[in-house]
Structures are given as C-alpha cells and as structure tokens.
Design an enzyme around this catalytic site. Structure first.
Site: not given
Ligand code: NAP
Length: 250
Positions: A64, A90, A142, A156, A160
């Site tokens: 992306v 996402n 977030s 970060y 957000k």
């Molecule tokens: N987990 C938490 O505690 C938390 C809290 C608040 C907000 N969030 C937000 O939730 C969202 C999802 O995160 P998650 O926690 O589910 O983490 P995650 O398991 O690391 O998932 C992140 C996803 O984004 C994809 N991604 C990352 N860079 C990318 C790129 N350049 N192009 C295409 N895809 C990309 C990854 O796929 P690939 O690595 O295969 O590319 C993966 O599918 C994020 O925006 C994060 O900031 C998470």
C-alpha cells in the site's frame, strides 16, 4: 448482519484485525477482497478460513506504500466484482524512534506512507465507486491517535491522529453523496503488530487497561462490521474506541 451481494475491500488482511474482519464479512455473506504485501501464504490461509464460513475472497498482493500497487488494488477489485460497497483501510505498521535518538524522521517517512498516504490514495481511487453504491469506509486508527503512551511511539501516534482527522474530512466531503466514513480506534489487541515491528516487548508489558484485559481481533472486527452495516446508517465521522477502558486511566 447481512452483507449479501456487498463487495468489501480490506487492506492488511493477512493477519490480526484485518484477517478477523475478512472472516467476519465472509460469514455475513460478503464478496471479500483481501490485500497484504509480505506473506502470500498468510493471505491463502485467510482465504481458506473465509471459505469455511462463506465465499472465498479475492487475494491481491500489494504494497500500500506503492502508488502503482494502490491502483492495482482498485483495478483488480472492479475487474472482478464491477463495484465496491465497503472499504476497510486497516493496513498499518508500528516503528519506534525518538527525536533524541535521531530516528524519528526516517520512521516518520516510513509510517506516514503506510498509515496515512496509502489511505488518502486508496480513498481517492475508491470514492467514485463508493458514491455509485452509496457505500462506506471504515478506517482503523488507534487510541494512539488520541493519547501518547510512550515517546518512542510518537511518530506512530502522529500518523494515527492524522488518519483520524483525514477520516473526518472525508466524512464531511462524502456525506452529500451518501457515503459514510467512520473510525475504529482499538486499544491493545493481540496481533502480530509488535512482532512485525521488531519490538520484543509484549502487549501485556506495554498496556494497562481499566478492565485488565487485552482484546482479541474478533472484537474489533465486530465493531467494523457494525459500522459498515445499515444498522449504522446514521453514523458518519465518528470515532469508536474499543480499548478495555485504557483511556480512562491514561
Ligand atoms: N494490535 C493492536 O494493539 C492495535 C491497536 C490499535 C490499532 N491497531 C491498528 O490495527 C491495524 C491492523 O493491525 P494489527 O494489529 O492487526 O497488526 P498485524 O497483525 O501486524 O496486521 C497488519 C496488516 O497490515 C499489512 N501491511 C503492513 N504493511 C503493509 C503494506 N505496506 N502493504 C500492504 N499491507 C501491509 C500486513 O500484511 P503484510 O505484512 O503481509 O504486508 C498485515 O496484514 C493497524 O492499522 C494498526 O495500527 C492495532
């Protein structure tokens, strides 16, 4: 909730919140399109999980942060399904660095490309299709867009906060066209996010919540599904926090 005949595009769907969201939409009858970059095997696993409960999603391998790849995402989605009803922005990354350690500019550039610029570009390309279907957008921000719990997370948090504000601006612009835009702001959720950032600390070590628990990705998926559904037809420009009461005690 029924998403029969609805086309739902989810970025960052190879793991965590995006993967759980893909399965939830598939279970509710949607034609799902899943996007991620690094690990096609993970996308295949999500495709199989969706197929167990609904239709197998279209997989698009795309970075992306890359303009051409963003164009490919929209082109391949429309080529296959001819329309778009829901966009879930996402995909996101965490990187740590501070002003005094000298890393902040480099990580800011990396973070802004994935966490904000990609959303701006994908929204721009998807908007004409969402206007046609009177669809909607859910952006995964977030609680870090509201508060800063660690100076190493400053860049970060900044991305957000920018994503949340961009979402509100988009909601205002697209409202006259019948397109809703909302924000989901999770607190700590068990996913690969910290691992993928090369951070060795765990969610337990870094998070204190009033309810003394950390969410599973399915809880955030449920919120996304609600906001994308007709049950939320009067909701736009809103930021829904799901953080186990983390902000209460910050
Ligand atoms: N987990 C938490 O505690 C938390 C809290 C608040 C907000 N969030 C937000 O939730 C969202 C999802 O995160 P998650 O926690 O589910 O983490 P995650 O398991 O690391 O998932 C992140 C996803 O984004 C994809 N991604 C990352 N860079 C990318 C790129 N350049 N192009 C295409 N895809 C990309 C990854 O796929 P690939 O690595 O295969 O590319 C993966 O599918 C994020 O925006 C994060 O900031 C998470």
């Amino acid at each position: 909730m029924s998403f029969d005949n609805k086309v739902v595009l989810i970025t960052g769907a190879s793991s965590g919140i995006g993967a759980a969201t893909a399965v939830a939409f598939a279970r509710d009858g949607a034609e799902v399109v899943i996007v991620a970059n690094e690990t096609p095997t993970k996308l295949k696993k999500v495709q199989q999980d969706c197929a167990k409960v609904g239709k197998p999603p279209l997989i698009i391998k795309a970075d992306v942060a890359n303009d051409d790849d963003i164009q490919k995402i929209v082109k391949e989605t429309i080529a296959k399904h001819k329309k778009l009803d829901v966009l879930v922005n996402n995909a996101g990354i965490v990187r740590l660095g501070t002003i005094l350690d000298g890393k902040v500019t480099a990580i800011y550039d990396e973070l802004i490309k994935v966490n904000v610029r990609a959303v701006v570009q994908l929204t721009t390309l998807a908007a004409p299709y969402l206007v046609k279907t009177k669809g909607n957008i859910v952006n995964v921000s977030s609680v870090s867009g509201i508060t800063i719990n660690n100076p190493e997370m400053g860049a970060y948090c900044t991305t957000k906060a920018a994503l949340s504000h961009f979402s509100r601006a988009t909601a205002l612009e697209l409202a006259p066209h019948g397109v809703r835009v909302n924000i989901v702001s999770p607190g700590p959720v068990y996913t690969d996010l910290l691992n993928n950032a090369g951070v060795s600390t765990t969610f337990e070590e870094t998070s204190v919540t009033a309810l003394n628990r950390i969410s599973g990705p399915e809880e955030i998926a449920d919120l996304i599904i609600f906001l994308a559904s007709d049950k939320a037809k009067g909701i736009t420009g809103s930021n829904y926090v799901s953080d186990n009461g983390m902000l209460l005690i910050k």
